[in-house]
Design a protein around this motif. Structure first.
Motif, PDB file in Angstrom:
ATOM      1  N   VAL A  37      -1.763  -1.383  -1.573  1.00  0.00           N
ATOM      2  CA  VAL A  37      -1.902  -0.303  -2.569  1.00  0.00           C
ATOM      3  C   VAL A  37      -2.855   0.186  -3.430  1.00  0.00           C
ATOM      4  O   VAL A  37      -2.945   0.781  -4.181  1.00  0.00           O
ATOM      5  N   GLU A  39      -5.625   2.098  -2.595  1.00  0.00           N
ATOM      6  CA  GLU A  39      -5.957   3.208  -2.637  1.00  0.00           C
ATOM      7  C   GLU A  39      -5.094   4.143  -3.367  1.00  0.00           C
ATOM      8  O   GLU A  39      -5.610   5.000  -4.437  1.00  0.00           O
ATOM      9  N   GLU A  40      -3.908   3.945  -3.416  1.00  0.00           N
ATOM     10  CA  GLU A  40      -2.906   4.479  -4.393  1.00  0.00           C
ATOM     11  C   GLU A  40      -2.879   4.361  -5.649  1.00  0.00           C
ATOM     12  O   GLU A  40      -3.028   5.421  -6.588  1.00  0.00           O
ATOM     13  N   LEU A  41      -3.526   3.094  -6.056  1.00  0.00           N
ATOM     14  CA  LEU A  41      -3.771   2.555  -7.486  1.00  0.00           C
ATOM     15  C   LEU A  41      -4.990   3.169  -8.008  1.00  0.00           C
ATOM     16  O   LEU A  41      -5.160   3.741  -8.998  1.00  0.00           O
ATOM     17  N   GLU A  43      -6.404   5.689  -6.887  1.00  0.00           N
ATOM     18  CA  GLU A  43      -6.178   7.281  -7.112  1.00  0.00           C
ATOM     19  C   GLU A  43      -5.270   7.599  -8.310  1.00  0.00           C
ATOM     20  O   GLU A  43      -5.624   8.470  -9.147  1.00  0.00           O
ATOM     21  N   ALA A  44      -4.365   6.849  -8.464  1.00  0.00           N
ATOM     22  CA  ALA A  44      -3.429   7.094  -9.523  1.00  0.00           C
ATOM     23  C   ALA A  44      -3.968   7.058 -11.095  1.00  0.00           C
ATOM     24  O   ALA A  44      -3.614   7.574 -11.894  1.00  0.00           O
ATOM     25  N   VAL A 163       5.680   2.649   1.216  1.00  0.00           N
ATOM     26  CA  VAL A 163       4.885   3.158   0.452  1.00  0.00           C
ATOM     27  C   VAL A 163       4.740   4.775   0.995  1.00  0.00           C
ATOM     28  O   VAL A 163       4.712   5.825   0.340  1.00  0.00           O
ATOM     29  N   ALA A 164       4.411   5.116   2.287  1.00  0.00           N
ATOM     30  CA  ALA A 164       4.328   5.740   3.022  1.00  0.00           C
ATOM     31  C   ALA A 164       5.546   6.923   2.876  1.00  0.00           C
ATOM     32  O   ALA A 164       5.178   8.108   2.983  1.00  0.00           O
ATOM     33  N   THR A 167       6.891   6.281  -1.726  1.00  0.00           N
ATOM     34  CA  THR A 167       5.678   5.897  -2.807  1.00  0.00           C
ATOM     35  C   THR A 167       5.596   4.527  -3.310  1.00  0.00           C
ATOM     36  O   THR A 167       6.849   3.944  -3.241  1.00  0.00           O
ATOM     37  N   TRP A 168       4.616   4.144  -3.864  1.00  0.00           N
ATOM     38  CA  TRP A 168       4.331   2.841  -4.315  1.00  0.00           C
ATOM     39  C   TRP A 168       5.297   2.835  -5.562  1.00  0.00           C
ATOM     40  O   TRP A 168       5.980   1.713  -5.917  1.00  0.00           O
ATOM     41  N   ARG A 169       5.373   3.808  -6.243  1.00  0.00           N
ATOM     42  CA  ARG A 169       6.280   3.703  -7.690  1.00  0.00           C
ATOM     43  C   ARG A 169       7.536   3.345  -7.223  1.00  0.00           C
ATOM     44  O   ARG A 169       8.455   2.394  -7.725  1.00  0.00           O
ATOM     45  N   ARG A 265      -5.463   3.081   7.470  1.00  0.00           N
ATOM     46  CA  ARG A 265      -4.801   2.366   6.598  1.00  0.00           C
ATOM     47  C   ARG A 265      -3.464   1.716   6.728  1.00  0.00           C
ATOM     48  O   ARG A 265      -2.907   0.772   6.094  1.00  0.00           O
TER      49      ARG A 265
END
Length: 430
Positions: A37, A39-41, A43-44, A163-164, A167-169, A265
């Motif tokens: 995760v 890239e998600e982190l 970006e967030a 995640v896709a 979401t990761w959260r 990814r």
């Protein structure tokens, strides 16, 4: 001692071990999940590569610091209460991480997870020493690592898919809730030893006499382990091997595959998954080989040598970009070779007082997480410093050179490991 009691002991120990190893699956999930995760982190929270690496290490530093307390807790409070409280703490940390509004809260959640899960493995080793025969210790340690690594495999491609979709959260919150349920089951089902159920001890089933050595107090026992020179070679081998492996699979591997090979990814984690599966298989195999051969050192040298060679191929072949056709077998063999560290736990236990197995294995266990804590941020600083200067292949080759060095130094220390022939030799080492 009746035949029925022995049969019940041999059956119930699998319930105890099985539930604890489910908690260990959660340990491995958190250990490796952050790489997928990234890239998600980024970006967030709008963070740099160094900050991302430090977020990953926020799990390992408390895990490392907690190893000796974990051993003390396993030897005093008992595995049942220790794992219950630890897994509950990890559940809170995972949920907090999933809801984190800022990077500071994310760090706090990650630290709580690291503290919580840090107690699980040492507790399992302690339980194994109470519920399983001495001749089974390395085999069971390998099987435990094998199952636990499946949690790491789940933290690769399956996590990327979750995640896709969710979401990761949401994913980390769900893992936190599941962890809470596992903690409750541990409290209800796990027992520290057969005696807690009125069953005969494993020593009596083996026909062994109870240890007549004076049992040292916990503080004195810790000092004895730290002053025992035979404790440190497996510690340092674990540092080099596991540090390099975690830098690849737990932090930078997917990024390497995306940036150097151009993989999507969702595809890149397939390769690190293969490495983790290799580690899982290797852990099960090397423990069994060691117990059958009645040797610790020779399997460590063979598997460890293979591990160093695979890092050499990854760093030096093709200028840091080996042919894509060999990546799957290369990553798998790398994982198998890394399993060398499994025997380090047995070596640490077998050169120290048998009554403080929790402390002795926890000290050795610190080594791996020391490497996993310090190496990824070193690579992160290289990425931040040279990202705009070097081409991706050269950049990762420069960074992974440190992994190769860690692995090579770890291999050297295997030569200093004391051969125990799969039995406790503490009397001989006094």
């Amino acid at each position: 001692m009746t035949e029925e009691e022995v049969k019940k002991l041999k059956t119930y120990r699998w319930y105890v071990w099985g539930l604890l190893v489910i908690a260990y699956v959660i340990v491995f999930f958190h250990r490796l999940a952050i790489a997928v995760v990234r890239e998600e982190l980024v970006e967030a929270f709008e963070i740099t590569s160094t900050t991302f690496a430090n977020l990953g290490s926020a799990y390992f530093y408390p895990y490392m610091v907690m190893q000796i307390p974990s051993g003390i807790l396993a030897d005093s409070l008992g595995a049942r209460k220790t794992v219950t409280l630890g897994t509950l703490g990890a559940a809170v940390g995972s949920i907090l991480f999933g809801y984190a509004p800022t990077i500071a809260i994310a760090f706090i959640g990650r630290i709580l997870v690291g503290i919580g899960v840090s107690v699980v493995f040492i507790a399992i080793l302690k339980v194994q020493s109470q519920w399983f025969f001495e001749r089974e210790f390395a085999t069971m340690s390998g099987i435990t690592a094998f199952v636990g690594n499946l949690g790491g495999a789940f933290a690769q491609t399956p996590l990327a898919m979750l995640v896709a979709y969710f979401t990761w959260r949401s994913t980390f919150v769900a893992v936190g809730i599941i962890s809470g349920v596992v903690a409750l089951l541990c409290y209800l089902i796990v027992r520290d030893s057969p005696k807690d159920m009125g069953l005969p001890t494993i020593e009596s089933v083996e026909g062994k006499k109870r240890q007549t050595m004076k049992v040292p107090p916990l503080g004195e026992g810790l000092i004895k382990v730290l002053l025992n020179k035979r404790t440190w070679p497996p510690f340092l081998a674990f540092t080099g091997f596991f540090g390099a492996f975690m830098a690849l699979t737990g932090t930078w591997g997917p990024s390497y595959l995306i940036e150097v090979y151009g993989f999507p990814r969702q595809i890149a984690p397939n390769y690190t998954t293969v490495a983790i599966l290799g580690l899982s298989l290797g852990c099960a195999v090397i423990g069994k080989i060691s117990d059958v051969m009645r040797s610790r050192k020779l399997p460590m040298l063979v598997f460890g040598g293979i591990y160093v060679v695979t890092w050499g191929i990854l760093v030096f072949v093709g200028g840091g970009k080996p042919p894509v056709e060999i990546l799957y077998p290369l990553f798998f063999i790398m994982g198998v070779g890394c399993s060398t560290f499994v025997l380090g736990w047995a070596c640490g236990k077998e050169v120290n007082h048998p009554s403080i197995a929790g402390i002795s294995t926890s000290v050795v266990n610190i080594g791996g997480f020391l490497g996993a804590a310090i190496l990824p941020p070193i690579l992160g600083r290289i990425f931040d410093r040279y990202h705009d200067v070097l081409e991706a292949t050269v950049l990762f080759q420069k960074a992974f050179m440190y992994c190769f060095i860690f692995a090579a130094v770890g291999f050297v220390f295997i030569f200093f490991v004391k051969e125990t022939h799969c039995k406790n030799i503490y009397k001989e080492s006094k």
